[in-house]
Design an enzyme around this catalytic site. Structure first.
Site, PDB file in Angstrom:
ATOM      1  CB  SER A   1      -0.884   0.021   1.245  1.00 60.52           C
ATOM      2  OG  SER A   1      -0.106   0.299   2.407  1.00 60.52           O
ATOM      3  CG  ASP A   2       1.270   5.951  -1.117  1.00 64.30           C
ATOM      4  OD1 ASP A   2       2.221   6.070  -0.308  1.00 64.30           O
ATOM      5  OD2 ASP A   2       1.046   6.785  -2.012  1.00 64.30           O
ATOM      6  CD1 TRP A   3       4.644   5.419   5.200  1.00 69.01           C
ATOM      7  CD2 TRP A   3       4.519   4.146   3.381  1.00 69.01           C
ATOM      8  NE1 TRP A   3       5.735   4.572   5.200  1.00 69.01           N
ATOM      9  CE2 TRP A   3       5.676   3.770   4.092  1.00 69.01           C
ATOM     10  CE3 TRP A   3       4.233   3.459   2.198  1.00 69.01           C
ATOM     11  CZ2 TRP A   3       6.546   2.770   3.680  1.00 69.01           C
ATOM     12  CZ3 TRP A   3       5.099   2.452   1.764  1.00 69.01           C
ATOM     13  CH2 TRP A   3       6.230   2.124   2.506  1.00 69.01           C
ATOM     14  CG  PHE A   4      -1.041   6.659   6.839  1.00 65.26           C
ATOM     15  CD1 PHE A   4      -1.186   6.046   8.068  1.00 65.26           C
ATOM     16  CD2 PHE A   4       0.062   7.476   6.621  1.00 65.26           C
ATOM     17  CE1 PHE A   4      -0.252   6.248   9.084  1.00 65.26           C
ATOM     18  CE2 PHE A   4       0.996   7.687   7.625  1.00 65.26           C
ATOM     19  CZ  PHE A   4       0.840   7.077   8.855  1.00 65.26           C
ATOM     20  N   GLY A   5      -2.597   4.162   2.909  1.00 65.20           N
ATOM     21  CA  GLY A   5      -3.477   3.977   1.768  1.00 65.20           C
ATOM     22  C   GLY A   5      -4.187   2.629   1.748  1.00 65.20           C
TER      23      GLY A   5
END
Length: 847
Positions: A224-228
């Site tokens: 994932s992207d960060w916090f995605g």
């Protein structure tokens, strides 16, 4: 276990250990399983340099040119070397995975992260991506191609729904990722924040499983992207291998165990699939340990700051600079000429755009210093006008102890950390930490201390430094923050960004607007600056962004009209002018998009005044994406230098004085104004969605189809010499599915050796659907001595070069008929045309 056997490991892992493996341990590390010898792997940003594990007080790193600059080299061999150097940088940070390159498409000029991406063109984007990935992975460092897919703006990026036709999705936005998989097989791919056609990419079965894995046959790790990450069961079931960062929000052991035991959407086999892909990435790191020398959780080093690194960065930066105009032979400059340097970007160190692409550079050579080095003396200088979005640079201009002068270890501010605010501290309160701060833009959200709770990072910092102005006058002081802050000068409160706060774009749009004050100061007097900072949880802007951040700045207030008049007078008094203008990492940054294409403040007034005062002016524009240039018809010489990394100034000087002959080409079409670009009506997120209304007609595909003139076309760039193209030969071998192209390229100049980019475009003469006039399908850079001719050969995949995506069949269609092949030096200058035929239509899927 004698070797890292993935299937054997899966058999020995407990369910709790498996769940731990599919979520990161912290911001930059995967979770280890020590009893089975599974190490923790470190990852690091990113797109134009390897930062390491810290935003706050990070170890210095090599800064590369930004993405659109790298793509403008049109040189895959050079980009592979750049990838190798990035891998060396990663090894010095003990990071086995680089979170880059950024492969998204520049739909229009305003994207906040447009500077990170490569191009508007999917073929150029894909080949640049593949080159960097091959370079990184040849040195044993895993690449992460991002952000998959349609993450092409920052506006409401976590919730924005990209509405895009299947044809445009395939031909434009997925295509560079497909090419990266085909030609480089990246170890990792990062999902994007946004939705595509209603589903978040990080939990889209169609994108992650059906296309990426089944259709393309890719078997790497999806992060994932960060916090995605937005779900537990759906993301695991549909293909997201690992959630970053940790500690996990969505993959807690008790939650996932319960979902499995209750048969609520996922099974242990689904988890096994995710674990298998994470272990593939870890195995790549383990298998390459002897090559990289990486130590698990090892220290970070700046030991790669060597003359060899500097020389390579200087070449990459110089080869990215595009010569856009050179009338009346204003360039190259001569050391015998009197030269004045003017402009707000001349002495600044704008080596990168903002956001997660930014880093703490080894050093930055400003353009002024590069020109100075060539001349062997200080050229005259005027700022002309300001171009800053907000004020910066206070701590860089301060000293800790006024009695010790400007020695290196005395520059900056002293930062003392406490668990209580000033008003609650006892006289003998002991600090929890202290350090010297040398940067005025501070990202504190990853600050850690045993005395600070990770779940509630509440702490306070007192910053103190002494500022001594060189001139009498009024000085503007600025302060923006995520958290709270008060700024005092000699004990008097000057700026209050605590008692009342207004939300702004600072700190990825989590923080406040800049609060400012004007203070009269005397030259030579030392003023004590003090900032009382409270970390993120004290903020009134109500955003969850950890420990927060702060930026403080100072600048002498000037009368910009007077300064412009002074700059014009200086221009008259010299043979040549180097006029440095453009944007910086606050105008172009992750977290928000640009509002328009306009150059900041009074920049255009300055340019017009200087051009009229001295037509022998070289305008040097610094930006990652296009800006409006209403004075372009008056300008005789123009260089586009992007964000050039550590060696920015030296690279500009190398080009300006012809120590390097320019060879770069624009990776983006350059419209006259924002209203001309194809995404103008559909760029922002509205009612939760962004309509990709231009369909496949992105960039030059749009301008050519509508016959709309641009300031500079895609692929355009001049040299100090000239080139001719002759003897084009094209052969389409249907049995081998190869398109063979040959032509002769001659350096027709007699003075300079140089490099030209042969660009090959393919155009259907007739089609059953509406298609672009032509599309880039190949390129090659060739170096030639004066009057030298070389035969250039390219072999291109036939089906990739002629197909469009047929939505009804959900397949690519290679349509029977005649095609033109055009070869030249830009999209607007295809000097040679030939044709070939495909005898029979066929459909295909995959790579």
């Amino acid at each position: 276990m004698s070797k890292f056997d993935i299937e054997e490991l899966i058999g020995e892992l407990t369910l709790q250990e498996k769940i731990a493996l599919i979520a990161a341990k912290d911001f930059w590390h995967t979770s280890p399983v020590e009893r089975l010898g599974i190490p923790s792997v470190r990852v690091s940003d990113g797109p134009n340099g390897v930062r390491g594990t810290k935003f706050f007080n990070s170890v210095p790193s090599a800064a590369f040119p930004n993405g659109t600059g790298l793509a403008s080299t049109f040189d895959t061999e050079l980009l592979e070397e750049a990838g190798q150097l990035m891998a060396v940088e990663a090894a010095h940070k003990n990071a086995s995975v680089i979170l880059g390159p950024t492969t998204n498409i520049a739909r229009g000029p305003l994207g906040g992260r447009g500077f990170e991406s490569f191009s508007e063109d999917p073929y150029l984007s894909g080949m640049c991506t593949a080159a960097l990935v091959n370079g990184m992975q040849s040195r044993g460092i895993a690449a992460t191609v991002k952000h998959y897919v349609c993450n092409d703006l920052e506006d409401q990026r976590f919730s924005s729904n990209s509405i895009v036709t299947e044809r445009a999705l395939r031909e434009i936005y997925l295509e560079p990722f497909r090419l990266a998989v085909k030609y480089a097989n990246p170890v990792c791919i990062m999902s994007s924040y946004n939705k595509v056609n209603g589903t978040h990419c990080s939990q889209s079965k169609k994108l992650l499983d059906d296309i990426l894995r089944e259709e393309w046959g890719w078997d790497g790790m999806i992060t994932s992207d960060w916090f995605g990450t937005y779900s537990s069961a759906d993301a695991i079931k549909n293909g997201l291998d690992i959630e970053f960062p940790g500690p996990t929000k969505w993959r807690k052991s008790e939650l996932i165990s319960h979902l499995i035991s209750s048969k609520e959407g996922i099974s242990e086999e689904d988890v096994n699939t995710r674990v298998r892909n994470v272990l593939k990435m870890i195995k790549f790191a383990v298998d390459n340990k002897d090559k990289t020398g990486i130590i698990e959780n090892g220290p970070e080093s700046d030991a790669n700051n060597t003359p060899e690194t500097a020389a390579k960065l200087r070449k990459i930066a110089a080869d990215s600079i595009v010569l856009l105009k050179n009338e009346n032979n204003v360039l190259p400059l001569s050391k015998d000429e009197s030269i004045v340097v003017i402009g707000p970007n001349a002495k600044t160190k704008f080596m990168s755009g903002g956001g997660s692409a930014s880093l703490n550079p080894y050093y930055v050579v400003p353009i002024y210093d590069g020109i100075k080095s060539k001349l062997g003396k200080d050229p005259e200088y005027s700022i002309g006008c300001t171009s800053n979005k907000t004020l910066n640079g206070l701590w860089e201009a301060c000293v800790i102890d006024p009695s010790k002068g400007n020695q290196a270890d005395n520059i900056g501010a002293q930062a003392i950390f406490y668990t209580k605010p000033v008003e609650d501290r006892s006289p003998d309160e002991k600090p929890i930490d202290s350090t010297t701060i040398k940067q005025s833009y501070l990202t504190l959200f990853d600050y850690k201390n045993p005395a600070v709770e990770e779940s509630n990072p509440l702490f306070y910092v007192d910053f103190e430094g002494y500022y001594t102005p060189e001139e009498d006058g009024d000085y503007e002081i600025g302060l923006q923050v995520y958290g709270t802050a008060l700024l005092f000068i000699d004990g008097e409160l000057v700026v209050d960004n605590k008692t009342k706060q207004t939300k702004g774009t600072f700190c990825f749009s989590a923080g406040t607007i800049e609060e400012k004050a004007i203070v009269s100061m005397k030259a030579g007097k030392s003023y004590k600056f003090r900032v009382e900072y409270g970390s993120g949880p004290t903020s009134q802007t109500a955003s969850d962004f950890g420990a927060g951040g702060m930026q403080v700045g100072i600048a002498k207030k000037i009368d910009e009209n007077e300064e412009i008049a002074h700059a014009a007078q200086l221009a008259k008094e010299h043979d040549k002018v180097v006029l440095c203008i453009g944007l910086n990492g606050e105008w172009e940054s992750e977290g928000y998009d640009r509002e328009n294409m306009t150059l900041p403040k009074k920049t255009n007034d300055l340019v017009r005044a200087v051009l009229r005062a001295n037509p022998n002016t070289v305008v040097v524009n610094q930006s990652g994406t296009p800006v409006e240039m209403p004075w372009i018809s008056e300008c005789n010489a123009l260089l586009q230098c992007w964000y050039g990394g550590n060696e920015l100034g030296n690279a500009v000087a190398d080009i300006a004085f012809a120590d390097v002959v320019p060879s770069a080409k624009l990776s983006l079409s350059w419209p006259f104004k924002n209203e001309d670009n194809p995404a103008y009506l559909n760029f922002a997120t509205e009612s939760g969605r962004v309509l990709y209304g231009e369909d496949v007609f992105v960039g030059y595909r749009f301008y050519e189809k509508l016959q709309r003139q641009v300031a500079f076309p895609f692929g355009y760039g001049l040299s100090y010499t000239t080139f001719t193209f002759e003897n084009l030969e094209v052969t389409a071998d249907e049995s081998k599915e190869i398109l063979s192209v040959q032509l002769d390229v001659t350096n027709s100049g007699s003075k300079y050796a140089g490099a030209e980019v042969v660009q090959v475009y393919v155009a259907p003469t007739k089609s059953g659907i509406t298609r672009p006039v032509k599309e880039l399908k190949g390129f090659k850079k060739v170096y030639l001595e004066p009057n030298e001719t070389k035969k250039v050969s390219l072999e291109l995949p036939l089906k990739d070069s002629i197909s469009y995506f047929e939505e009804y069949h959900n397949k690519w269609c290679a349509e029977a008929g005649e095609y033109q092949l055009l070869a030249g030096s830009s999209s607007d200058d295809t000097q040679l045309i030939s044709s070939f035929e495909l005898s029979k239509t066929f459909y295909w899927k995959g790579l």
